[in-house]
Design a protein around this motif. Sequence first.
Motif, PDB file in Angstrom:
ATOM      1  N   GLN A  49       9.008  -9.242 -14.166  1.00  0.00           N
ATOM      2  CA  GLN A  49       9.641  -8.918 -15.444  1.00  0.00           C
ATOM      3  C   GLN A  49      10.837  -7.985 -15.276  1.00  0.00           C
ATOM      4  OE1 GLN A  49       5.993  -7.583 -17.439  1.00  0.00           O
ATOM      5  NE2 GLN A  49       6.133  -9.377 -18.755  1.00  0.00           N
ATOM      6  N   GLY A  50      11.333  -7.853 -14.068  1.00  0.00           N
ATOM      7  CA  GLY A  50      12.548  -7.084 -13.857  1.00  0.00           C
ATOM      8  C   GLY A  50      12.349  -5.724 -13.230  1.00  0.00           C
ATOM      9  N   GLY A  51      11.114  -5.376 -12.874  1.00  0.00           N
ATOM     10  CA  GLY A  51      10.865  -4.089 -12.234  1.00  0.00           C
ATOM     11  C   GLY A  51      11.488  -4.032 -10.849  1.00  0.00           C
ATOM     12  N   GLN A  52      11.585  -2.838 -10.298  1.00  0.00           N
ATOM     13  CA  GLN A  52      12.234  -2.630  -9.005  1.00  0.00           C
ATOM     14  C   GLN A  52      11.243  -2.054  -7.996  1.00  0.00           C
ATOM     15  OE1 GLN A  52      15.490  -3.194  -8.236  1.00  0.00           O
ATOM     16  NE2 GLN A  52      16.175  -3.838 -10.266  1.00  0.00           N
ATOM     17  N   LEU A  53      11.326  -2.552  -6.779  1.00  0.00           N
ATOM     18  CA  LEU A  53      10.633  -1.866  -5.688  1.00  0.00           C
ATOM     19  C   LEU A  53      11.441  -0.628  -5.309  1.00  0.00           C
ATOM     20  CD1 LEU A  53       9.459  -4.557  -3.094  1.00  0.00           C
ATOM     21  CD2 LEU A  53       8.044  -3.170  -4.606  1.00  0.00           C
ATOM     22  N   SER A  54      10.771   0.355  -4.772  1.00  0.00           N
ATOM     23  CA  SER A  54      11.463   1.560  -4.332  1.00  0.00           C
ATOM     24  C   SER A  54      12.332   1.234  -3.109  1.00  0.00           C
ATOM     25  CB  SER A  54      10.442   2.653  -3.966  1.00  0.00           C
ATOM     26  OG  SER A  54      11.078   3.704  -3.288  1.00  0.00           O
ATOM     27  N   GLU A  55      13.652   1.311  -3.293  1.00  0.00           N
ATOM     28  CA  GLU A  55      14.557   1.012  -2.185  1.00  0.00           C
ATOM     29  C   GLU A  55      14.378   2.006  -1.039  1.00  0.00           C
ATOM     30  OE1 GLU A  55      16.420  -1.579  -1.629  1.00  0.00           O
ATOM     31  OE2 GLU A  55      15.705  -2.459  -3.509  1.00  0.00           O
ATOM     32  N   SER A  56      14.077   3.242  -1.399  1.00  0.00           N
ATOM     33  CA  SER A  56      13.878   4.237  -0.337  1.00  0.00           C
ATOM     34  C   SER A  56      12.650   3.902   0.496  1.00  0.00           C
ATOM     35  CB  SER A  56      13.746   5.639  -0.938  1.00  0.00           C
ATOM     36  OG  SER A  56      12.615   5.715  -1.801  1.00  0.00           O
ATOM     37  N   ALA A  57      11.589   3.385  -0.176  1.00  0.00           N
ATOM     38  CA  ALA A  57      10.377   2.986   0.554  1.00  0.00           C
ATOM     39  C   ALA A  57      10.666   1.805   1.474  1.00  0.00           C
ATOM     40  CB  ALA A  57       9.263   2.647  -0.425  1.00  0.00           C
ATOM     41  N   VAL A  58      11.457   0.851   0.993  1.00  0.00           N
ATOM     42  CA  VAL A  58      11.807  -0.311   1.818  1.00  0.00           C
ATOM     43  C   VAL A  58      12.635   0.131   3.023  1.00  0.00           C
ATOM     44  CG1 VAL A  58      13.079  -2.489   1.877  1.00  0.00           C
ATOM     45  CG2 VAL A  58      11.680  -1.928  -0.121  1.00  0.00           C
ATOM     46  N   GLU A  59      13.635   0.994   2.781  1.00  0.00           N
ATOM     47  CA  GLU A  59      14.493   1.448   3.883  1.00  0.00           C
ATOM     48  C   GLU A  59      13.698   2.256   4.910  1.00  0.00           C
ATOM     49  OE1 GLU A  59      17.595   0.691   4.628  1.00  0.00           O
ATOM     50  OE2 GLU A  59      17.559  -0.715   2.928  1.00  0.00           O
ATOM     51  N   SER A  60      12.762   3.065   4.423  1.00  0.00           N
ATOM     52  CA  SER A  60      11.927   3.849   5.336  1.00  0.00           C
ATOM     53  C   SER A  60      11.080   2.931   6.210  1.00  0.00           C
ATOM     54  CB  SER A  60      11.037   4.798   4.531  1.00  0.00           C
ATOM     55  OG  SER A  60      10.138   5.485   5.369  1.00  0.00           O
ATOM     56  N   ALA A  61      10.481   1.897   5.589  1.00  0.00           N
ATOM     57  CA  ALA A  61       9.665   0.947   6.348  1.00  0.00           C
ATOM     58  C   ALA A  61      10.522   0.167   7.337  1.00  0.00           C
ATOM     59  CB  ALA A  61       8.954  -0.008   5.390  1.00  0.00           C
ATOM     60  N   LYS A  62      11.731  -0.214   6.931  1.00  0.00           N
ATOM     61  CA  LYS A  62      12.631  -0.932   7.836  1.00  0.00           C
ATOM     62  C   LYS A  62      12.941  -0.097   9.074  1.00  0.00           C
ATOM     63  CE  LYS A  62      16.394  -2.871   6.327  1.00  0.00           C
ATOM     64  NZ  LYS A  62      17.601  -3.100   5.484  1.00  0.00           N
ATOM     65  N   ALA A  63      13.260   1.175   8.845  1.00  0.00           N
ATOM     66  CA  ALA A  63      13.611   2.045   9.974  1.00  0.00           C
ATOM     67  C   ALA A  63      12.428   2.180  10.929  1.00  0.00           C
ATOM     68  CB  ALA A  63      14.046   3.404   9.447  1.00  0.00           C
ATOM     69  N   ARG A  64      11.231   2.338  10.366  1.00  0.00           N
ATOM     70  CA  ARG A  64      10.044   2.499  11.205  1.00  0.00           C
ATOM     71  C   ARG A  64       9.747   1.208  11.975  1.00  0.00           C
ATOM     72  NH1 ARG A  64       4.505   2.199   9.901  1.00  0.00           N
ATOM     73  NH2 ARG A  64       5.046   1.976   7.690  1.00  0.00           N
ATOM     74  N   PHE A  65       9.823   0.069  11.271  1.00  0.00           N
ATOM     75  CA  PHE A  65       9.547  -1.214  11.932  1.00  0.00           C
ATOM     76  C   PHE A  65      10.612  -1.538  12.980  1.00  0.00           C
ATOM     77  CE2 PHE A  65       7.110  -2.943   7.988  1.00  0.00           C
ATOM     78  CZ  PHE A  65       6.014  -2.175   8.343  1.00  0.00           C
ATOM     79  N   ARG A  66      11.871  -1.233  12.673  1.00  0.00           N
ATOM     80  CA  ARG A  66      12.936  -1.495  13.656  1.00  0.00           C
ATOM     81  C   ARG A  66      12.673  -0.726  14.952  1.00  0.00           C
ATOM     82  NH1 ARG A  66      16.844   0.186  10.865  1.00  0.00           N
ATOM     83  NH2 ARG A  66      17.558  -1.799   9.980  1.00  0.00           N
ATOM     84  N   ASP A  67      12.272   0.517  14.781  1.00  0.00           N
ATOM     85  CA  ASP A  67      11.995   1.352  15.952  1.00  0.00           C
ATOM     86  C   ASP A  67      10.813   0.792  16.751  1.00  0.00           C
ATOM     87  OD1 ASP A  67      12.358   3.791  17.550  1.00  0.00           O
ATOM     88  OD2 ASP A  67      10.421   4.387  16.700  1.00  0.00           O
ATOM     89  N   LEU A  68       9.751   0.391  16.045  1.00  0.00           N
ATOM     90  CA  LEU A  68       8.569  -0.156  16.721  1.00  0.00           C
ATOM     91  C   LEU A  68       8.887  -1.471  17.429  1.00  0.00           C
ATOM     92  CD1 LEU A  68       5.845   0.572  14.009  1.00  0.00           C
ATOM     93  CD2 LEU A  68       5.984   1.627  16.282  1.00  0.00           C
ATOM     94  N   ILE A  74       4.689  -4.591  18.707  1.00  0.00           N
ATOM     95  CA  ILE A  74       4.470  -5.557  17.614  1.00  0.00           C
ATOM     96  C   ILE A  74       3.110  -5.346  16.959  1.00  0.00           C
ATOM     97  CG2 ILE A  74       4.159  -8.014  17.127  1.00  0.00           C
ATOM     98  CD1 ILE A  74       6.282  -8.579  19.254  1.00  0.00           C
ATOM     99  N   ALA A  75       2.095  -5.030  17.769  1.00  0.00           N
ATOM    100  CA  ALA A  75       0.751  -4.821  17.217  1.00  0.00           C
ATOM    101  C   ALA A  75       0.740  -3.672  16.222  1.00  0.00           C
ATOM    102  CB  ALA A  75      -0.235  -4.558  18.339  1.00  0.00           C
TER     103      ALA A  75
END
Length: 525
Positions: A49-68, A74-75
């Motif tokens: 219905q138009g709600g937003q995910l937290s962009e900061s949460a997505v960016e934080s997860a991206k940075a952590r996953f990129r590093d891993l 991968i595990a």
Amino acid sequence: MAATVLVILAGMLPLLLAIAFLLGRHLHRGQTLRDDLSPVCRQHIDLFQGGQLSESAVESAKARFRDLLERGEIAAVEESLRPGTHYIVHVRALTELGTDDAGRILERQLQRRLSDDQIERSWYLIDLANGLRSLNRSQSLPKLLQCADAAGEIPLGHFFAAETVCFLGFGGYLQEANSSLGRSALRVLHKALEGLRLGLQPYVVVEGRLGELIENLWDNRPEKIDPLVVRIFYEALRILRRAPHAEALLESEPSESEAFGWQMSRLSALEPTLEDYLQDSGEPLLDAAQRATGDELRDVLLALADLRADGAALLNLFEETEFEQKELAVNVLQWSRDPRVGPRLRAWAARRVPMVRRAQRRRRPFAPRRPSVPLDIPYAAVIRALRGHGSPQTEAFLLLAAHDWDPTYRVAALSSLGWWEPMQRGELLATLDDARHDPNPEVRQAARAALARLGERLALQWFRQNLMSEDVQRVHEGIQLISAEGLTLLWPDLDHLADSEDTDVAHHAREALERLCEEMDARRS
């Protein structure tokens, strides 16, 4: 994937309503949709219905996953993908990373059972399908098709199917109709087409190039009549009849409207050919039903039900103890005009169900947790099928079933009354009036619908009040009820709503009118 879970489905009918339709059979009776959904489900509704995910949460997860991932851990990334409201954040992060490792991680998630809640599990699958499609990961299609088969009739399966058919390369599997993946692809395409009548946005037609898919399927159809192909062509013609309604939703977007019209033109060119194919399908499918088993038999019976074929040839089959799909066979028999069908259905049910004794027990307000009749007799389906076989004996049978102690069968019986002029008017009206005060709300509603079919003003006014409500959700619920109960006397009221300034209400009213028209045509034929 900026503001919604599924880009191709953004801007659909009021989402809570569409989800209510698609989840109806999976929710317990009497539940309020929002109150009984999990936090994950409510999160996805808000996103739709138009709600937003937290962009900061997505960016934080991206940075952590990129590093891993750069360190080859991968595990550890997979361990982070745990069920909950953060799951979609992590799927989004991996999707935006866009690496091969990210795609393989998302693909492996398809095999996980992330929740025991069916609806919640459906949302997780939709998230994964959308992520893989955003990555243009066509090599994941076999896993998605296998997942669709394993999941079966999952809640919100139409949304999952919509994502799957929009993958590049999906059409190739339709050319392998005899392979296991080809059969899965046919089922997924049918599910997506069906969903276009149940809330999926017409953008799916454009994104999935559905007109071209149907055209290619016709060019590569199996030599013998195939029940899944029959169902797809039947559904495609239903979509074609609704094309003007869908185009109205796209008026503000000329490029999308033009693309939609192009896909519909492909279907329109095929229309006479598809109609001839369906016309010639009934007899071969009835012959196939005599020999088919398992999934093939199920597909054949569903195709016969779609075609409203005269299934009198199934009479001897469904009474056999070992017959696998009795309920589906009974559903087909509703449309038979063979005079033997009504008496055989009544006699079969009466032999297995102690109807008089059940009617003498105190009515319960709620259905028992376990079926109250033997599992090998589809009693409710027999009751519903008898609406197509009106006679004094059928009416007496239904009136007795309407006094059953189990509300499941009271609802079924009342829903089969009012489709023909009463033969015992006094007894029938007394039964319906009594049921209007039943302790079960679904029984009360079924009684009002039966009275409305018979033209009782009070009942008709009750349904009209829903349509005139200032609460938009109540208006939508009223439209759905009128359509589901076949209340053709309220056609003018729906016709008025079809011109509503509220485009969602207008679209829903037009769909209800189409369904009523199809029902009337089927009964006339």
